[in-house]
Design a protein around this motif. Sequence first.
Motif, mmCIF file in Angstrom:
data_model
loop_
_atom_site.group_PDB
_atom_site.id
_atom_site.type_symbol
_atom_site.label_atom_id
_atom_site.label_comp_id
_atom_site.label_asym_id
_atom_site.label_seq_id
_atom_site.Cartn_x
_atom_site.Cartn_y
_atom_site.Cartn_z
ATOM 1 N N ASP A 320 0.842 -1.205 0.000
ATOM 2 C CA ASP A 320 0.000 0.000 0.000
ATOM 3 C C ASP A 320 0.874 1.251 0.000
ATOM 4 O O ASP A 320 2.088 1.191 0.236
ATOM 5 C CB ASP A 320 -0.901 0.010 1.241
ATOM 6 N N GLN A 321 0.212 2.381 -0.273
ATOM 7 C CA GLN A 321 0.890 3.665 -0.083
ATOM 8 C C GLN A 321 0.288 4.326 1.150
ATOM 9 O O GLN A 321 -0.930 4.472 1.264
ATOM 10 C CB GLN A 321 0.733 4.572 -1.300
ATOM 11 N N LEU A 322 1.160 4.713 2.070
ATOM 12 C CA LEU A 322 0.723 5.354 3.313
ATOM 13 C C LEU A 322 0.976 6.853 3.201
ATOM 14 O O LEU A 322 2.120 7.283 2.993
ATOM 15 C CB LEU A 322 1.477 4.774 4.499
ATOM 16 N N VAL A 323 -0.105 7.631 3.336
ATOM 17 C CA VAL A 323 -0.027 9.084 3.209
ATOM 18 C C VAL A 323 -0.135 9.689 4.607
ATOM 19 O O VAL A 323 -1.182 9.595 5.256
ATOM 20 C CB VAL A 323 -1.138 9.627 2.290
ATOM 21 N N LYS A 324 0.925 10.318 5.053
ATOM 22 C CA LYS A 324 0.967 10.917 6.388
ATOM 23 C C LYS A 324 0.796 12.437 6.261
ATOM 24 O O LYS A 324 1.545 13.090 5.533
ATOM 25 C CB LYS A 324 2.290 10.586 7.073
ATOM 26 N N VAL A 325 -0.173 12.984 6.969
ATOM 27 C CA VAL A 325 -0.496 14.409 6.869
ATOM 28 C C VAL A 325 0.447 15.231 7.743
ATOM 29 O O VAL A 325 0.757 14.855 8.879
ATOM 30 C CB VAL A 325 -1.960 14.660 7.278
ATOM 31 N N ARG A 326 0.870 16.358 7.194
ATOM 32 C CA ARG A 326 1.648 17.335 7.967
ATOM 33 C C ARG A 326 1.040 18.713 7.726
ATOM 34 O O ARG A 326 1.025 19.201 6.598
ATOM 35 C CB ARG A 326 3.113 17.328 7.537
ATOM 36 N N VAL A 327 0.487 19.308 8.809
ATOM 37 C CA VAL A 327 -0.114 20.642 8.705
ATOM 38 C C VAL A 327 1.007 21.674 8.705
ATOM 39 O O VAL A 327 1.812 21.739 9.634
ATOM 40 C CB VAL A 327 -1.093 20.901 9.857
ATOM 41 N N VAL A 328 1.016 22.505 7.659
ATOM 42 C CA VAL A 328 2.115 23.444 7.462
ATOM 43 C C VAL A 328 1.728 24.821 7.993
ATOM 44 O O VAL A 328 0.657 25.349 7.680
ATOM 45 C CB VAL A 328 2.484 23.548 5.967
ATOM 46 N N THR A 329 2.575 25.383 8.804
ATOM 47 C CA THR A 329 2.377 26.742 9.313
ATOM 48 C C THR A 329 2.966 27.740 8.314
ATOM 49 O O THR A 329 4.130 27.608 7.931
ATOM 50 C CB THR A 329 3.080 26.913 10.667
ATOM 51 N N PRO A 330 2.180 28.727 7.901
ATOM 52 C CA PRO A 330 2.714 29.708 6.950
ATOM 53 C C PRO A 330 3.821 30.553 7.591
ATOM 54 O O PRO A 330 3.715 30.947 8.757
ATOM 55 C CB PRO A 330 1.498 30.551 6.587
ATOM 56 N N GLU A 331 4.857 30.800 6.834
ATOM 57 C CA GLU A 331 5.977 31.580 7.347
ATOM 58 C C GLU A 331 5.804 33.081 7.101
ATOM 59 O O GLU A 331 6.357 33.898 7.836
ATOM 60 C CB GLU A 331 7.279 31.093 6.705
ATOM 61 N N ARG A 332 5.051 33.443 6.073
ATOM 62 C CA ARG A 332 4.804 34.863 5.768
ATOM 63 C C ARG A 332 3.319 35.069 5.489
ATOM 64 O O ARG A 332 2.679 34.257 4.825
ATOM 65 C CB ARG A 332 5.619 35.311 4.549
ATOM 66 N N LEU A 333 2.771 36.186 6.023
ATOM 67 C CA LEU A 333 1.366 36.530 5.810
ATOM 68 C C LEU A 333 1.271 37.950 5.261
ATOM 69 O O LEU A 333 2.001 38.855 5.706
ATOM 70 C CB LEU A 333 0.586 36.442 7.131
ATOM 71 N N ASP A 334 0.372 38.134 4.305
ATOM 72 C CA ASP A 334 0.129 39.509 3.853
ATOM 73 C C ASP A 334 -0.873 40.167 4.807
ATOM 74 O O ASP A 334 -1.363 39.543 5.758
ATOM 75 C CB ASP A 334 -0.354 39.533 2.398
ATOM 76 N N GLU A 335 -1.211 41.431 4.572
ATOM 77 C CA GLU A 335 -2.067 42.177 5.491
ATOM 78 C C GLU A 335 -3.443 41.569 5.606
ATOM 79 O O GLU A 335 -4.016 41.485 6.705
ATOM 80 C CB GLU A 335 -2.159 43.629 5.032
ATOM 81 N N GLU A 336 -3.996 41.151 4.487
ATOM 82 C CA GLU A 336 -5.336 40.568 4.489
ATOM 83 C C GLU A 336 -5.347 39.275 5.305
ATOM 84 O O GLU A 336 -6.283 39.034 6.082
ATOM 85 C CB GLU A 336 -5.771 40.297 3.051
#
Length: 368
Positions: A320-336
Amino acid sequence: MAPKRDYYQVLGVSRDAAPEEIKRAFRKLAFQYHPDRNHQDGAAERFKEINEAYQVLSDAERRANYDYLGHLGNGRGFEGFGDFASGLGDIFETFFAGTTRVRKRVPQQGADLHYKATIPFEQAVLGCEKEIKVWRTESCSFCYGLGSEPGSQPIKCHNCDGIGEVRRVHQSIFGRFVNRAICQRCHGEGSIITQPCSQCQGTGKERKHRKLVVKIPAGVEDGSQIRLSGEGEAGMWGGPAGNLYITLSVQEHRFFKRDGNDILYELPINFAQAALGDEVEVPILGGKVNIEIPSGTQTGKVFRLKGKGIPYLHRSGQGDQLVKVRVVTPERLDEEQRKLFLELAKSLGEARVSEKGKRRFFNRIKKA
């Protein structure tokens, strides 16, 4: 120094024993205690004692002196014993160790060859055909492995009469011995090449660079070995060629990893996808598939794609293929985006967020 034992006692015969009886007793004991056959402590000394006794009792004059005066009666002082023992040693050497195994001209398989091939991860999983180049020894294409110039023939070796070995006969007190040895003139071949092949110089072999297409089955892993029968070095005297062993080195994939017959893949998603759920596209070997991400998915969640792994090498089916989730935190945010996250923070219980608090809030998001 211990006194010498009685010679008749040494050989185990009576004092009136006939010469033939003494000779038989000596031969039996000599074979039993010869150092080449008997490696026990004291065997060598026993052998010397047996030789000494036989040297005296086998000589009629010396035996008569010994019978009359004992050990003092050996007037000759055994001055000839050293030569006798030396000759006897030669006889035993011929009998026990002097026979040389003659190389028989029987077909012999050629030597095996080894080759290391590097293949990509995808080819190891899906299988492929790979062209390789190897140097190997083959029968000469000009003389067809005979070693003689085409049109000429080897002649029979007159030193060994074409049998590849010479025999020497040794006559001794133990009987007649035949020593067989490889003929030094023809080196055991039985024939001599008078006109060597101009291409292989009489060896019957030549080195060639060969291209081979290797079929690599699906599911091989790093270190797997493939055998190609008959693709090694040429055999001798009509024997089959050796084998070619190919050892595979599998390159690492940039985002797939192997675990047995399963494939591991890490899927990066953002906060919104993790919180709200989404349908995302996931790469697999040879294509892509879509999977559903439920709302509230956390980092470390594993999804299993049945049958999308690595084929089994010796049976049907695949892992099988095992897909492991990783929630990514954004490093840069615009004003909106910052405004939206502030609103989210307020709705989650952060009524007032100072600039310092904002930084703490984003730091907590990164840690999460």
